[in-house]
Design a protein around this motif. Structure first.
Motif, PDB file in Angstrom:
ATOM      1  N   SER A 183       0.836  -1.201   0.000  1.00  0.00           N
ATOM      2  CA  SER A 183       0.000   0.000   0.000  1.00  0.00           C
ATOM      3  C   SER A 183       0.868   1.246   0.000  1.00  0.00           C
ATOM      4  CB  SER A 183      -0.927   0.014   1.222  1.00  0.00           C
ATOM      5  OG  SER A 183      -0.172  -0.017   2.415  1.00  0.00           O
ATOM      6  N   SER A 184       0.253   2.356  -0.369  1.00  0.00           N
ATOM      7  CA  SER A 184       0.932   3.648  -0.285  1.00  0.00           C
ATOM      8  C   SER A 184       0.998   4.056   1.184  1.00  0.00           C
ATOM      9  CB  SER A 184       0.179   4.692  -1.093  1.00  0.00           C
ATOM     10  OG  SER A 184      -1.083   4.952  -0.477  1.00  0.00           O
ATOM     11  N   HIS A 185       1.794   5.069   1.461  1.00  0.00           N
ATOM     12  CA  HIS A 185       1.877   5.552   2.840  1.00  0.00           C
ATOM     13  C   HIS A 185       0.564   6.196   3.273  1.00  0.00           C
ATOM     14  CE1 HIS A 185       6.031   4.509   3.355  1.00  0.00           C
ATOM     15  NE2 HIS A 185       6.382   5.174   2.262  1.00  0.00           N
ATOM     16  N   GLY A 186      -0.288   6.514   2.294  1.00  0.00           N
ATOM     17  CA  GLY A 186      -1.601   7.063   2.620  1.00  0.00           C
ATOM     18  C   GLY A 186      -2.666   5.998   2.803  1.00  0.00           C
ATOM     19  N   GLN A 238      12.013   3.382  -2.993  1.00  0.00           N
ATOM     20  CA  GLN A 238      12.144   3.071  -4.411  1.00  0.00           C
ATOM     21  C   GLN A 238      13.498   2.469  -4.807  1.00  0.00           C
ATOM     22  OE1 GLN A 238       9.944   2.861  -6.660  1.00  0.00           O
ATOM     23  NE2 GLN A 238       8.193   3.880  -5.727  1.00  0.00           N
ATOM     24  N   PRO A 239      14.640   2.897  -4.234  1.00  0.00           N
ATOM     25  CA  PRO A 239      15.911   2.268  -4.637  1.00  0.00           C
ATOM     26  C   PRO A 239      15.962   0.765  -4.408  1.00  0.00           C
ATOM     27  CG  PRO A 239      16.320   4.314  -3.457  1.00  0.00           C
ATOM     28  CD  PRO A 239      14.853   4.049  -3.329  1.00  0.00           C
ATOM     29  N   MET A 240      15.124   0.237  -3.506  1.00  0.00           N
ATOM     30  CA  MET A 240      15.088  -1.200  -3.245  1.00  0.00           C
ATOM     31  C   MET A 240      13.903  -1.881  -3.922  1.00  0.00           C
ATOM     32  SD  MET A 240      17.615  -2.394  -1.687  1.00  0.00           S
ATOM     33  CE  MET A 240      19.018  -1.943  -0.659  1.00  0.00           C
ATOM     34  N   LEU A 241      13.246  -1.159  -4.834  1.00  0.00           N
ATOM     35  CA  LEU A 241      12.148  -1.737  -5.609  1.00  0.00           C
ATOM     36  C   LEU A 241      12.608  -1.897  -7.059  1.00  0.00           C
ATOM     37  CD1 LEU A 241       9.216   0.310  -4.019  1.00  0.00           C
ATOM     38  CD2 LEU A 241       9.810  -2.082  -3.581  1.00  0.00           C
ATOM     39  N   ALA A 242      11.977  -1.239  -8.005  1.00  0.00           N
ATOM     40  CA  ALA A 242      12.299  -1.431  -9.421  1.00  0.00           C
ATOM     41  C   ALA A 242      13.763  -1.131  -9.737  1.00  0.00           C
ATOM     42  CB  ALA A 242      11.384  -0.568 -10.284  1.00  0.00           C
ATOM     43  N   ALA A 243      14.323  -0.127  -9.083  1.00  0.00           N
ATOM     44  CA  ALA A 243      15.720   0.245  -9.367  1.00  0.00           C
ATOM     45  C   ALA A 243      16.694  -0.882  -9.026  1.00  0.00           C
ATOM     46  CB  ALA A 243      16.077   1.505  -8.578  1.00  0.00           C
ATOM     47  N   SER A 244      16.323  -1.755  -8.083  1.00  0.00           N
ATOM     48  CA  SER A 244      17.240  -2.818  -7.657  1.00  0.00           C
ATOM     49  C   SER A 244      17.305  -3.972  -8.648  1.00  0.00           C
ATOM     50  CB  SER A 244      16.818  -3.347  -6.281  1.00  0.00           C
ATOM     51  OG  SER A 244      15.581  -4.036  -6.355  1.00  0.00           O
ATOM     52  N   VAL A 245      16.364  -4.040  -9.618  1.00  0.00           N
ATOM     53  CA  VAL A 245      16.367  -5.140 -10.595  1.00  0.00           C
ATOM     54  C   VAL A 245      16.485  -4.640 -12.027  1.00  0.00           C
ATOM     55  CG1 VAL A 245      14.990  -6.612  -9.078  1.00  0.00           C
ATOM     56  CG2 VAL A 245      13.842  -5.162 -10.757  1.00  0.00           C
ATOM     57  N   GLU A 246      16.539  -3.342 -12.211  1.00  0.00           N
ATOM     58  CA  GLU A 246      16.537  -2.762 -13.555  1.00  0.00           C
ATOM     59  C   GLU A 246      17.697  -3.278 -14.399  1.00  0.00           C
ATOM     60  OE1 GLU A 246      16.648   1.680 -15.621  1.00  0.00           O
ATOM     61  OE2 GLU A 246      16.197   1.461 -13.485  1.00  0.00           O
ATOM     62  N   GLN A 247      18.891  -3.287 -13.833  1.00  0.00           N
ATOM     63  CA  GLN A 247      20.071  -3.729 -14.584  1.00  0.00           C
ATOM     64  C   GLN A 247      19.983  -5.209 -14.951  1.00  0.00           C
ATOM     65  OE1 GLN A 247      23.764  -2.853 -12.610  1.00  0.00           O
ATOM     66  NE2 GLN A 247      25.032  -3.699 -14.241  1.00  0.00           N
ATOM     67  N   PHE A 248      19.450  -6.023 -14.043  1.00  0.00           N
ATOM     68  CA  PHE A 248      19.319  -7.454 -14.311  1.00  0.00           C
ATOM     69  C   PHE A 248      18.394  -7.707 -15.496  1.00  0.00           C
ATOM     70  CE2 PHE A 248      16.660 -11.250 -13.671  1.00  0.00           C
ATOM     71  CZ  PHE A 248      17.630 -12.237 -13.804  1.00  0.00           C
ATOM     72  N   ASP A 298       4.141  15.110 -11.284  1.00  0.00           N
ATOM     73  CA  ASP A 298       5.481  15.239 -10.696  1.00  0.00           C
ATOM     74  C   ASP A 298       5.420  15.542  -9.207  1.00  0.00           C
ATOM     75  OD1 ASP A 298       6.639  14.711 -13.108  1.00  0.00           O
ATOM     76  OD2 ASP A 298       6.934  16.823 -13.648  1.00  0.00           O
ATOM     77  N   ASN A 299       4.383  16.264  -8.798  1.00  0.00           N
ATOM     78  CA  ASN A 299       4.255  16.615  -7.380  1.00  0.00           C
ATOM     79  C   ASN A 299       3.593  15.518  -6.554  1.00  0.00           C
ATOM     80  OD1 ASN A 299       5.349  19.163  -7.916  1.00  0.00           O
ATOM     81  ND2 ASN A 299       3.333  20.040  -8.390  1.00  0.00           N
ATOM     82  N   LYS A 300       3.099  14.483  -7.233  1.00  0.00           N
ATOM     83  CA  LYS A 300       2.388  13.423  -6.535  1.00  0.00           C
ATOM     84  C   LYS A 300       3.171  12.112  -6.494  1.00  0.00           C
ATOM     85  CE  LYS A 300      -2.300  15.152  -7.478  1.00  0.00           C
ATOM     86  NZ  LYS A 300      -1.963  16.410  -8.118  1.00  0.00           N
ATOM     87  N   THR A 301       4.352  12.081  -7.081  1.00  0.00           N
ATOM     88  CA  THR A 301       5.157  10.857  -7.098  1.00  0.00           C
ATOM     89  C   THR A 301       5.601  10.488  -5.684  1.00  0.00           C
ATOM     90  OG1 THR A 301       5.963  11.385  -9.310  1.00  0.00           O
ATOM     91  CG2 THR A 301       7.205   9.751  -8.049  1.00  0.00           C
ATOM     92  N   GLN A 302       5.463   9.211  -5.344  1.00  0.00           N
ATOM     93  CA  GLN A 302       5.801   8.733  -4.001  1.00  0.00           C
ATOM     94  C   GLN A 302       7.172   8.073  -3.992  1.00  0.00           C
ATOM     95  OE1 GLN A 302       3.299   9.145  -1.086  1.00  0.00           O
ATOM     96  NE2 GLN A 302       3.415  10.715  -2.657  1.00  0.00           N
ATOM     97  N   HIS A 303       7.787   8.053  -2.821  1.00  0.00           N
ATOM     98  CA  HIS A 303       9.173   7.588  -2.711  1.00  0.00           C
ATOM     99  C   HIS A 303       9.313   6.190  -2.133  1.00  0.00           C
ATOM    100  CE1 HIS A 303      10.515  11.585  -3.792  1.00  0.00           C
ATOM    101  NE2 HIS A 303       9.754  12.104  -2.857  1.00  0.00           N
ATOM    102  N   GLY A 304       8.218   5.539  -1.790  1.00  0.00           N
ATOM    103  CA  GLY A 304       8.311   4.203  -1.233  1.00  0.00           C
ATOM    104  C   GLY A 304       6.942   3.614  -0.974  1.00  0.00           C
ATOM    105  N   VAL A 305       6.936   2.406  -0.418  1.00  0.00           N
ATOM    106  CA  VAL A 305       5.681   1.718  -0.142  1.00  0.00           C
ATOM    107  C   VAL A 305       5.739   1.112   1.254  1.00  0.00           C
ATOM    108  CG1 VAL A 305       5.276   1.142  -2.563  1.00  0.00           C
ATOM    109  CG2 VAL A 305       6.516  -0.474  -1.098  1.00  0.00           C
ATOM    110  N   LYS A 306       4.564   0.769   1.739  1.00  0.00           N
ATOM    111  CA  LYS A 306       4.444  -0.008   2.967  1.00  0.00           C
ATOM    112  C   LYS A 306       3.947  -1.388   2.560  1.00  0.00           C
ATOM    113  CE  LYS A 306       3.047   2.009   6.664  1.00  0.00           C
ATOM    114  NZ  LYS A 306       2.217   2.704   7.681  1.00  0.00           N
ATOM    115  N   VAL A 307       4.575  -2.440   3.069  1.00  0.00           N
ATOM    116  CA  VAL A 307       4.217  -3.792   2.660  1.00  0.00           C
ATOM    117  C   VAL A 307       4.018  -4.686   3.874  1.00  0.00           C
ATOM    118  CG1 VAL A 307       6.668  -4.317   2.313  1.00  0.00           C
ATOM    119  CG2 VAL A 307       4.947  -5.831   1.338  1.00  0.00           C
TER     120      VAL A 307
END
Length: 351
Positions: free
Chosen positions: A80-83, A171-181, A221-230
């Protein structure tokens, strides 16, 4: 980080007086699983198997390195989002209306329900509450899999079987962590079944409005979120043999059941009747299935001539097409005898 130090200092005094698991959880309530703080374990909802005061003991270090064995975990996830807006749920899927007409009808229905809720003094509903629900399968992967979001992989390593816990992943531990693979193998992570978690505030409501407003008006651009709660529940794990040449997990093999003890041993060339299912690796979405195929083991796999009336692939002899990987799932087992009735699972990165 400063807040974490203040909490630990404050609760450190109480630890000496009270001790126990509850105080430990409070003191470690913002436990950071990465040096850069991009993965955080917030709290444990259900402690799972074993003594709550003990650390998890099930995970073996050799499973996380190149070697002969890997461990595949099965988890339920609610992201979920932080909201509080639900972004992904491994238990159920809420399909988004594909056509503009369907979206317009949904908006009208939402407005009517929200008006009635307001008149009745009820709390407003989330957009996802209006979608129909479709059952799904749990998420599965082997720990250390380079194709899985690293944040989720690190989170599960801190859990016990049957534990349910809440994490925050940036986000750095989400899509960005597998992009290169995935760039290296020429695919996108969605093909493997990973959820796309780059989202905006009120993501579902914005999808409804995008037919009527421009991207500039939506101010994405002003609504982009930086992470998730799981919320993750570790349902269990299975040890697989790593049959890949480099021990990198690209071919994993497990015998779930060796077969009926009184039945004959399976041999190459045997006439067999079996069922097979081919799924996406992470979310388990069904790609191919055949619930009663007949073929000669080790001989008929991979033979193809034409498509049938229902576009099903057929062999030259008119039988159902059987992929080579199905035969290999049985024939490559050389550490035990398989008999009729056996159940095996193979997880392939390619092919």
């Amino acid at each position: 980080a400063a807040m974490l130090r203040q909490v630990q200092h404050k609760t450190g005094k109480d630890r000496k007086k009270l001790a126990g698991k509850a105080v430990s959880d409070i003191c470690a309530g913002l436990a950071e699983l990465c040096p850069d703080g991009t993965v955080r374990k917030l709290r444990i909802e259900e402690y799972g198997e074993g003594d709550p005061d003990e650390e998890p003991k099930w995970l073996q270090p050799q499973w996380l390195s190149k070697g002969s064995e890997k461990v595949v975990v099965t988890c339920q996830m609610i992201i979920s989002s932080h909201g509080g807006e639900e972004l992904y749920n491994s238990k159920e899927y809420r399909p988004f209306p594909e056509t503009k007409q369907a979206r317009d009808e949904l908006k009208e229905y939402m407005e009517m329900v929200n008006f009635l809720d307001q008149e009745a003094g009820k709390a407003p509903r989330l957009v996802g509450d209006f979608y129909r629900k479709v059952k799904k399968r749990p998420v599965r992967w082997f720990l250390g899999d380079p194709g899985m979001y690293k944040g989720f992989d690190l989170a599960v390593r801190t859990m016990k079987p049957k534990e349910r816990a809440i994490f925050e992943v940036d986000q750095p531990m989400l899509a960005a962590s597998v992009e290169q693979f995935y760039e290296g193998i020429g695919f996108h992570s969605t093909i493997a079944g990973l959820p796309q978690l780059q989202y905006h505030i009120e993501e579902q409501r914005l999808q409804i409005l995008e037919d009527e407003m421009t991207e500039k008006e939506l101010e994405l651009d002003n609504k982009t979120q930086h992470g998730v709660k799981v919320e993750i529940t570790l349902l269990g794990y299975i040890i697989f043999r790593d049959l890949s040449p480099n021990g990198d997990g690209s071919r994993l093999h497990a015998v779930i059941h060796p077969g009926v003890p009184e039945a004959p041993v399976l041999r190459r060339g045997d006439a067999v009747c079996g069922s097979f299912f081919i799924n996406r690796p992470f979310d388990g979405s069904l790609l191919v299935q055949n619930t009663c195929a007949e073929w000669r083991l080790g001989e008929d796999e991979g033979l193809y001539e034409k498509q049938g009336e229902n576009n099903e692939p057929l062999r030259p002899d008119g039988g159902a097409f059987v992929p080579r990987s199905v035969g290999d799932a049985l024939l490559k087992v050389d550490w035990m005898e398989l008999r009729h009735g056996a159940l095996a699972e193979v997880r392939l990165r390619y092919g």
